[in-house]
Design an enzyme around this catalytic site. Structure first.
Site, PDB file in Angstrom:
ATOM      1  N   SER A 162     -31.677 120.192  29.649  1.00 28.92           N
ATOM      2  CA  SER A 162     -32.252 121.426  29.103  1.00 28.92           C
ATOM      3  C   SER A 162     -33.345 121.993  30.012  1.00 28.92           C
ATOM      4  CB  SER A 162     -32.865 121.170  27.725  1.00 28.92           C
ATOM      5  OG  SER A 162     -31.902 120.664  26.846  1.00 28.92           O
TER       6      SER A 162
HETATM    7  N1  SAH Z   1     -31.402 115.337  25.997  1.00 31.46           N
HETATM    8  C1  SAH Z   1     -30.539 115.576  27.133  1.00 31.46           C
HETATM    9  C2  SAH Z   1     -29.738 116.838  26.940  1.00 31.46           C
HETATM   10  C3  SAH Z   1     -28.301 116.574  27.185  1.00 31.46           C
HETATM   11  S1  SAH Z   1     -27.161 117.815  26.692  1.00 31.46           S
HETATM   12  C4  SAH Z   1     -31.320 115.571  28.428  1.00 31.46           C
HETATM   13  O1  SAH Z   1     -32.560 115.521  28.406  1.00 31.46           O
HETATM   14  O2  SAH Z   1     -30.702 115.595  29.498  1.00 31.46           O
HETATM   15  C5  SAH Z   1     -26.600 117.193  25.128  1.00 31.46           C
HETATM   16  C6  SAH Z   1     -25.954 115.826  25.128  1.00 31.46           C
HETATM   17  O3  SAH Z   1     -25.499 115.574  23.792  1.00 31.46           O
HETATM   18  C7  SAH Z   1     -24.729 115.688  26.027  1.00 31.46           C
HETATM   19  O4  SAH Z   1     -24.925 114.625  26.914  1.00 31.46           O
HETATM   20  C8  SAH Z   1     -23.601 115.397  25.044  1.00 31.46           C
HETATM   21  O5  SAH Z   1     -22.608 114.531  25.544  1.00 31.46           O
HETATM   22  C9  SAH Z   1     -24.365 114.787  23.875  1.00 31.46           C
HETATM   23  N2  SAH Z   1     -23.635 114.823  22.592  1.00 31.46           N
HETATM   24  C10 SAH Z   1     -22.861 115.829  22.093  1.00 31.46           C
HETATM   25  N3  SAH Z   1     -22.366 115.487  20.891  1.00 31.46           N
HETATM   26  C11 SAH Z   1     -22.830 114.241  20.602  1.00 31.46           C
HETATM   27  C12 SAH Z   1     -22.657 113.344  19.510  1.00 31.46           C
HETATM   28  N4  SAH Z   1     -21.881 113.634  18.487  1.00 31.46           N
HETATM   29  N5  SAH Z   1     -23.311 112.149  19.551  1.00 31.46           N
HETATM   30  C13 SAH Z   1     -24.089 111.801  20.621  1.00 31.46           C
HETATM   31  N6  SAH Z   1     -24.278 112.619  21.692  1.00 31.46           N
HETATM   32  C14 SAH Z   1     -23.654 113.819  21.692  1.00 31.46           C
END
Ligand code: SAH
Length: 244
Positions: free
Chosen positions: A94
């Site tokens: 993000s």
């Molecule tokens: N907090 C992260 C943001 C990653 S983007 C950072 O600081 O980099 C969002 C993430 O959520 C992705 O890696 C995606 O694979 C994950 N995601 C999406 N659906 C999910 C679910 N049902 N359970 C766990 N993770 C999930």
């Protein structure tokens, strides 16, 4: 200490230390510029977020976590720009302003236990790890979860426990949590997560689908267990996947 040892020591200092300092300085300066960019965005969005600045401890945490470590090598030079970046597998790290906003909304305290859904690069967890006692973070993409777990270990973030799973059902074994942060957009607030939130706790979650406006939403559970929600800001997150 022998003369020979001293000569080697001086030699090592001359060769390696200035280089190390130069690298540290380059990123330190870039991080300062990133912090200024975040502060600018806070002022621009002050009406939505009801504040003119974030808590100092949040800004300090943003100032120490090496964001370049959490993006692919070819994006190191862009790591401190105030925007999201690709981390592979169709996912993104993000925008720093959004990471700071979500962290600030959680009102982190040193004794808190926090659940994160969507470990991704591990960056948000690393920022939180400066501010709370323990983070439990769940990622659904196995390769991404494994690589961020290795990275967090290598960088020495010892208070983050990770797991590969669908985060929709939370992490019952460690519940209830003082706060919950969801970093992928979902059409509704998952009831299991509300259940696993302590009384007096809060959750930050982007609500909406790919085709609607998503709103970063603050969920408050009061001491009686009543839940209220507030839309904070329109946002754009990758979708929450899994079988819900
Ligand atoms: N907090 C992260 C943001 C990653 S983007 C950072 O600081 O980099 C969002 C993430 O959520 C992705 O890696 C995606 O694979 C994950 N995601 C999406 N659906 C999910 C679910 N049902 N359970 C766990 N993770 C999930």
């Amino acid at each position: 200490m022998s003369v020979r040892y001293i000569i080697i020591w001086v030699f090592v200092q001359l060769i390696f230390v200035p280089g190390a300092l130069a690298i540290a300085d380059e990123y330190t300066l870039q991080r300062k510029q990133m912090i200024e960019g975040i502060a600018d965005d806070v002022r621009k969005t002050a009406e939505h977020i009801n504040k003119k600045s974030f808590n100092d401890i949040v800004m300090q945490a943003m100032d120490v976590v090496p964001r370049h470590e959490f993006v692919p090598q070819n994006l190191h030079s862009q790591a401190y720009e105030n925007r999201p970046l690709s981390i592979g597998y169709g996912q993104t790290i993000s925008q720093p302003y959004i990471v700071a906003l979500m962290t600030d909304l959680l009102q982190p305290e040193p004794d808190q236990h926090v659940l994160e859904i969507g470990t991704g690069s591990g960056y948000q967890a690393a920022v939180l790890s400066q501010l709370v006692a323990k983070i439990y973070s769940i990622e659904i993409i196995e390769e991404l979860g494994n690589s961020s777990t290795r990275l967090l270990d290598r960088l020495g973030y010892g208070n983050i426990e990770t797991r590969i799973a669908d985060g929709y059902n939370g992490w019952l074994q460690h519940a209830p949590f003082d706060s919950i942060i969801v970093t992928a957009a979902i059409s509704h607030i998952p009831p299991p997560l509300v259940q696993q939130l302590k009384k007096g706790g809060r959750m930050v979650i982007p609500v909406g689908s790919r085709f609607q406006t998503q709103y970063l939403t603050l969920v408050d559970k009061d001491m009686q267990g009543n839940v209220t929600t507030r839309q904070v800001l329109p946002v754009s997150f990758v979708p929450f996947t899994g079988g819900h």
